[in-house]
Design a protein around this motif. Structure first.
Motif, short mmCIF file in Angstrom:
data_model
loop_
_atom_site.label_atom_id
_atom_site.label_comp_id
_atom_site.label_asym_id
_atom_site.label_seq_id
_atom_site.Cartn_x
_atom_site.Cartn_y
_atom_site.Cartn_z
N TYR A 1 -13.41 8.04 -3.13
CA TYR A 1 -12.22 7.20 -3.01
C TYR A 1 -11.00 8.06 -2.69
CZ TYR A 1 -15.34 4.01 -5.49
OH TYR A 1 -16.41 3.25 -5.86
N SER A 2 -10.13 7.51 -1.84
CA SER A 2 -8.92 8.22 -1.43
C SER A 2 -7.87 8.17 -2.53
CB SER A 2 -8.36 7.61 -0.14
OG SER A 2 -7.92 6.29 -0.38
N SER A 3 -6.74 8.86 -2.31
CA SER A 3 -5.70 8.99 -3.35
C SER A 3 -4.61 7.94 -3.25
CB SER A 3 -5.02 10.36 -3.28
OG SER A 3 -5.90 11.35 -2.94
N GLY A 4 -4.61 7.15 -2.17
CA GLY A 4 -3.59 6.11 -2.05
C GLY A 4 -3.99 4.84 -2.75
N GLY A 5 -3.35 3.73 -2.35
CA GLY A 5 -3.72 2.44 -2.91
C GLY A 5 -2.53 1.61 -3.32
N TYR A 6 -2.82 0.49 -3.95
CA TYR A 6 -1.79 -0.40 -4.49
C TYR A 6 -1.61 -0.02 -5.96
CZ TYR A 6 -3.17 -2.97 -0.30
OH TYR A 6 -3.46 -3.32 1.00
N MET A 7 -0.42 0.37 -6.32
CA MET A 7 -0.21 0.91 -7.67
C MET A 7 1.07 0.39 -8.29
SD MET A 7 0.72 4.83 -6.53
CE MET A 7 -0.76 4.93 -5.53
N PHE A 8 1.08 0.45 -9.63
CA PHE A 8 2.28 0.10 -10.40
C PHE A 8 2.21 0.84 -11.72
CE2 PHE A 8 -0.88 -2.93 -11.76
CZ PHE A 8 -0.68 -3.05 -13.12
N TYR B 1 0.84 -1.20 0.00
CA TYR B 1 0.00 0.00 0.00
C TYR B 1 0.87 1.25 0.00
CZ TYR B 1 -3.69 3.29 1.26
OH TYR B 1 -4.57 4.34 1.28
N THR B 2 0.52 2.20 -0.87
CA THR B 2 1.25 3.46 -0.98
C THR B 2 0.33 4.61 -0.59
OG1 THR B 2 2.58 2.55 -2.80
CG2 THR B 2 2.58 4.96 -2.50
N SER B 3 0.76 5.38 0.39
CA SER B 3 -0.04 6.53 0.83
C SER B 3 0.19 7.71 -0.10
CB SER B 3 0.32 6.92 2.27
OG SER B 3 0.08 5.83 3.14
N ALA B 4 -0.80 8.58 -0.19
CA ALA B 4 -0.72 9.77 -1.03
C ALA B 4 -0.56 11.00 -0.14
CB ALA B 4 -1.97 9.91 -1.90
N SER B 5 -0.17 12.10 -0.76
CA SER B 5 -0.01 13.35 -0.02
C SER B 5 -1.38 13.88 0.40
CB SER B 5 0.71 14.39 -0.88
OG SER B 5 -0.06 14.72 -2.02
N SER B 6 -1.36 14.73 1.42
CA SER B 6 -2.62 15.27 1.94
C SER B 6 -3.31 16.20 0.94
CB SER B 6 -2.35 16.02 3.25
OG SER B 6 -1.40 17.05 3.04
#
Length: 538
Positions: free
Chosen positions: A106-113, A89-94
């Motif tokens: 939906y939030s800005s983080g998540g599992y990404m590639f 999981y990768t968090s996003a900036s505020s």
């Protein structure tokens, strides 16, 4: 979809006659004209297991339960192959914007590639993730983001493809495309716009100084005027627009530097495009209120004065009517939601019911849908709503405004017209400007006729307009009345001189006429107040 149509759309490697295309640095040109910036990014959000309750009767049949997406139910734990980033999981900036989809926020983080630059490598990576179950039952949304640049039009295009997986099963797809001009200053016309932006900044600085001076002079009285609050709103929105314009220019430069240094990274132009859209909305609101401010400077027109007086006089009646109207309106909206919500899309939520009823008032509605949903309550709902809201309440609203307008028009017919001629307004504004420029000596007499005769000794002008503020007008009015009263009631020392004159000059007659008109206006205002008191007593 990702292994087929998506990759075919991202990597254009053949011309229309099937010849192979070769581009510099292995870049892709979508539709042959839009350069793919960096690489595309795929991101998903999941919810945890057991985030919903299963009825006890079904415990033996069902073990897992995944609720609809909520921020508190979001799954942030590592899964699958922990040694790679796409499983973490990768968090996003505020400051990163959240996405408001059809099924949730939906939030800005998540599992990404990110996808590789090569089409073949991208296929291999997607196949690997599919074989290792990167998408699970808890997946609620998948985002596919990429950006392009068209040099022919100097436009950035940020694309977001969204697939939402509701708790009911299935998939709901949508797309959002933002075409924005992030590189502002390229052509000569852009530099002309830059000069206009500089002039706008200078104007805002002058406007701020003027408002600060007004606040210092008037203090608390300044905040009692709605027009002053409108001026402050315009100032705040303009300052925010200027600040974002500067930030946007700096941020685009940083992103371009990062993109040029690493062509295999994903450039987050969606962040700038999203705020660019908000910036455009902010500018639109600012321009709207700037147009509304024109009403402040057209009060010399009798028609505009009548309209504003009508709205201000019937404001209390409209507020009382609005309370009754929305009680009935929301009652019908609740009825429609409960009766037709499960079968008719236009009534699927309370918000949709409100919009649907406004459409009914305007005549844009499909009666067959609610009739098919409920053959008894459907026609009853429609007929009674049209009867009470359209035929009764709306006509009451029009009757309130019409009755008030008739009263205002009758009052204005009794009051002598006090409208200033445009020629007099232009002359007054020009003379004041010449006094400020020290091209003309200040004159103590406020009479426009005296000003026109005395201005022959210096510069004069009849082609500019000045609109004094409300405080200045009231001050001039009081001083003018006081001066006219003193002239109508001279001291005993000047009595002999006045009686010695055997005629009345034109200027004196104009002063007498204006004073009489002011007295008539005050008398009519008093009569209007007395009528209101009598009405309230009755």
């Amino acid at each position: 979809f990702a292994e087929g149509p998506l990759l075919d759309g991202l990597y254009w490697d053949t011309w229309y006659n099937n010849t192979t295309l070769t581009f510099q640095n292995n870049n892709s040109h979508i539709y042959y004209e839009n350069l793919l910036l960096g690489v595309a990014q795929i991101r998903q959000l999941k919810v945890r297991n057991n985030t919903c309750s299963i009825y006890p009767y079904f415990h033996t049949l069902l073990e897992d339960c995944y609720s609809e997406y909520r921020y508190r139910a979001e799954d942030r734990s590592n899964f699958g192959l922990w040694n790679k980033s796409e499983w973490k999981y990768t968090s996003a900036s505020s400051l990163a914007p959240w996405y408001w989809g059809s099924m949730g926020l939906y939030s800005s983080g998540g599992y990404m590639f990110t996808l590789p630059k090569s089409k073949q490598e991208s296929v291999e990576k997607l196949v690997f993730l599919r074989n290792n179950s990167w998408l699970t039952r808890g997946t609620r949304v998948v985002f596919i983001d990429f950006s392009t640049y068209n040099a022919n039009l100097n436009l950035f295009c940020t694309v977001r493809l969204v697939v939402e997986f509701p708790a009911t099963g299935g998939a709901f797809t949508s797309s959002h495309i933002y075409s924005v001009k992030l590189l502002r200053y390229v052509t000569y016309y852009d530099y002309f716009l830059a000069s206009c932006e500089i002039a706008f900044c200078i104007f805002i600085i002058i406007f701020i100084i003027q408002e600060v001076i007004k606040i210092v002079k008037l203090k608390k009285e300044y905040f009692r005027s709605a027009w002053n609050w409108l001026d402050l709103l315009l100032l705040v929105v303009s300052i925010l627009a200027i600040a974002f314009n500067i930030y946007r220019t700096v941020k685009v430069s940083q992103l371009m530097e990062e993109l040029l240094s690493d062509a295999h990274a994903y450039p987050d132009f969606y962040f700038l495009a999203f705020w660019q859209v908000l910036y455009n909305n902010m500018i639109a609101v600012n321009i709207f209120f700037a147009w509304i401010k024109i009403f402040k400077y057209v009060s010399f027109s009798k028609t505009m004065t009548e309209l504003s007086s009508t709205l201000s006089r019937c404001a209390k009646d409209i507020i009382g009517f609005a309370i009754m109207f929305f009680i009935i309106f929301f009652a019908y909206a609740q009825l429609g939601y409960l009766v037709f919500g499960s079968q008719v899309e236009d009534f699927s939520s309370f918000q949709n019911c409100i919009f649907t009823q406004f459409r009914i008032v305007l005549g844009d509605f499909n009666f067959e849908t609610i009739e098919a949903a409920n053959r008894i309550l459907g026609p009853i709902y429609f007929i009674t709503f049209v009867f009470f809201v359209f035929f009764i309440l709306l006509n009451m609203f029009l009757a309130i405004i019409n009755d008030t307008y008739s009263e205002v028009k009758a009052d204005f017919e009794v009051i002598p017209s006090q409208e200033l001629q445009l020629r007099d307004l232009f002359r007054e504004s020009c003379n004041k400007a010449l006094v400020k420029l020290k091209l003309k000596k200040p004159e103590m007499d406020a009479n426009l006729a005296d000003e026109s005769t005395e201005s022959h000794a210096g510069f004069s002008c009849d082609f500019f307009f000045f609109k004094p503020s409300a405080a200045e007008r009231s001050h001039l009015k009081l001083s003018k009345l006081q001066q006219e009263k003193e002239e109508l009631h001279p001291s005993t020392e000047d009595t002999d001189l006045v009686t010695a004159q055997s005629y009345v000059s034109t200027a004196e007659f104009q002063q007498l006429f204006r004073y009489t008109a002011e007295l008539a206006k005050e008398l009519n205002n008093t009569n209007a107040k007395l009528r209101k008191v009598i009405k309230s007593v009755q």
